[in-house]
Design an enzyme around this catalytic site. Structure first.
Site, PDB file in Angstrom:
ATOM      1  CG  LEU A 135     -13.419 -10.040  -6.895  1.00  0.00           C
ATOM      2  CD1 LEU A 135     -15.004 -10.198  -7.000  1.00  0.00           C
ATOM      3  CD2 LEU A 135     -13.028  -8.715  -6.281  1.00  0.00           C
ATOM      4  CB  THR A 136      -9.049 -13.114  -8.093  1.00  0.00           C
ATOM      5  OG1 THR A 136      -8.665 -11.823  -7.488  1.00  0.00           O
ATOM      6  CG2 THR A 136      -8.090 -13.254  -9.428  1.00  0.00           C
ATOM      7  CD  GLU A 137     -14.766 -15.827 -11.619  1.00  0.00           C
ATOM      8  OE1 GLU A 137     -15.669 -15.798 -11.001  1.00  0.00           O
ATOM      9  OE2 GLU A 137     -14.979 -15.861 -13.024  1.00  0.00           O
ATOM     10  N   GLY A 141      -7.998 -10.814 -12.706  1.00  0.00           N
ATOM     11  CA  GLY A 141      -8.324 -10.256 -11.621  1.00  0.00           C
ATOM     12  C   GLY A 141      -8.923  -8.704 -11.836  1.00  0.00           C
ATOM     13  CB  THR A 168      -4.735 -14.954   0.675  1.00  0.00           C
ATOM     14  OG1 THR A 168      -3.851 -14.249  -0.222  1.00  0.00           O
ATOM     15  CG2 THR A 168      -3.903 -14.860   1.882  1.00  0.00           C
ATOM     16  CD  GLN A 283      31.575  10.442  -2.468  1.00  0.00           C
ATOM     17  OE1 GLN A 283      31.088  10.824  -3.668  1.00  0.00           O
ATOM     18  NE2 GLN A 283      32.299  11.403  -1.946  1.00  0.00           N
ATOM     19  N   GLY A 344      26.568 -11.274  -2.891  1.00  0.00           N
ATOM     20  CA  GLY A 344      26.254 -12.537  -2.932  1.00  0.00           C
ATOM     21  C   GLY A 344      25.605 -13.190  -1.750  1.00  0.00           C
ATOM     22  CD  GLU A 367      -6.173  -6.741  -1.362  1.00  0.00           C
ATOM     23  OE1 GLU A 367      -6.852  -5.735  -0.885  1.00  0.00           O
ATOM     24  OE2 GLU A 367      -6.151  -7.688  -0.682  1.00  0.00           O
ATOM     25  CB  THR A 369      -1.630  -4.570 -11.732  1.00  0.00           C
ATOM     26  OG1 THR A 369      -2.352  -3.483 -12.363  1.00  0.00           O
ATOM     27  CG2 THR A 369      -2.302  -5.849 -11.757  1.00  0.00           C
TER      28      THR A 369
END
Length: 387
Positions: A135-137, A141, A168, A283, A344, A367, A369
């Site tokens: 679907l997305t281009e 999107g 995907t 804490q 770290g 799907e 934002t």
């Protein structure tokens, strides 16, 4: 009796025996098969394809579709729990299952012919045929009505031209569900991998969803038989209906990612000694983790009620938008804060928070934002479209 640290409101007691059994089975799969390898898969930018047959054998692909098509016939809450436990492992694995189930198998079931259902769904449930959703281009999107991909009727075929982006499973897929403009509105087509003129190109250099395949799809004069057109839907309601199904699962998935981060932070903070006491005894650490538990609990209750509404046939798209917005924001914030609590050590993929934080950058974007879902809720409240 002590409360479970990841389920302070005993949400599990609200589940049926079948729902608990589904969750337990997928949790074992994630613990035993996913977690031992997923850090290396992320490092290597490798999708763990070897897990697909096991996912299929557990009934995780097309889980809510009827048994007559080789699927498990589970309810929506069970599907949500599947998504939660898979994403506790990694968003990439849950994305694979979401696309296969909600964006590929669902439209064939909902919009396809009986012949198409019989041809595709049993093999997709077995993981022997993989699908993707086009679907997305590349130009954006959030406005799917502005798609440039088009299909023209030519005798008994359609001729498809255009491209799709951020897909995907694209390079894994045997079949792509492709949405295109036609003279009769937007329609869906089953484009098979072998069709001449259809190519997929994997997108490299990703810093998110590295254990997932993401592709660009190209269509250069691809001839698609009329038998491969989805006959029972026209217009944007087709792809948007699929996205509503997938977004529902996405509301559950980030809960799993957040639980994974809380689990690791709890264990690490009890073992790490600073100034002659564990970090967990401070804490600041307790306030942080208590806040994460509060947000996880809220998300769990939100998605459970959404699932109950869906199973009753009463779920509305705005409710899905609210849950996707809330739960993705909840999870990405927790992942980032858990990374910080680990110090770290938190920047390495030997620990999960940095991987989940990076993955959730995609989940909060695809799907819909966060801004899009905020505007969907705003439109519901005001009756004014601000898009």
């Amino acid at each position: 009796m002590a409360l479970h640290p990841y389920d302070l409101y005993d949400v599990r007691s609200l589940l049926s025996d079948e729902e608990r059994a589904v969750q337990d089975a997928v949790a074992r799969f994630t613990d035993e098969r996913v977690l031992p390898i997923i850090g290396d898969c992320f490092d290597q930018a490798r999708f763990p394809h070897e897990l697909v047959p096991e996912m299929a054998s557990l009934g995780l692909l097309g889980a809510t579709l009827p048994e007559e098509y080789g699927c498990a016939g589970l309810n929506s809450v069970s599907y949500g729990l599947i998504c939660q436990e898979l994403e506790r492992g990694d968003s990439g694995l849950r994305s694979f299952a979401s696309v296969q189930s909600s964006l590929c198998m669902y439209p064939i079931f909902a919009y396809g012919s009986e012949e198409q259902r019989r041809r595709w769904l049993p093999d997709m449930a077995k993981g022997e045929v993989i699908g993707c959703f086009g679907l997305t281009e590349a130009h954006g999107g959030s406005d799917p009505a502005n798609m440039k991909t088009h299909a023209k009727r030519d005798g008994d075929d359609w001729v498809l031209n255009g491209s799709k982006m951020w897909i995907t499973n694209g390079n894994l897929a045997h079949v792509a569900i492709v949405w295109a403009q036609t003279d009769d509105g937007i329609q869906g087509f089953l484009v098979e991998r072998e069709f001449a003129g259809f190519t997929a190109q994997e997108i490299k250099h990703k810093m998110s969803l590295r254990a997932s395949v993401t592709s660009a799809l190209y269509f250069d004069g691809v001839r698609v038989p009329e038998a491969n057109r989805l006959p029972n839907v026209k217009g944007l309601k087709g792809p948007l209906g699929c996205l509503t199904q997938a977004r529902y699962g996405i509301t559950w998935g980030p809960i799993g990612a957040a639980i994974a981060c809380l689990d690791e932070a709890l264990n690490y903070s009890k073992e790490r000694i600073l100034f002659e006491r564990p970090v967990a005894a401070t804490q600041s650490a307790q306030i942080k983790m208590a806040d994460w538990a509060r947000r996880i609990t809220s998300a769990q209750l939100l998605s459970l009620q959404l699932g109950r509404l869906k199973d009753a046939g009463n779920m509305q798209p705005t409710q899905v938008s609210l849950a996707k917005w809330n739960n993705c924001r909840m999870a990405i914030d927790i992942a980032r804060e858990a990374r910080d609590l680990l110090g770290g050590a938190g920047i390495t993929t030997e620990h999960s928070p940095i991987r989940h934080a990076l993955n959730l950058e995609s989940v909060i974007t695809y799907e819909g934002t966060e801004t899009v879902h905020q505007l969907v809720v705003g439109r519901e409240l005001t009756g004014i479209n601000a898009f």
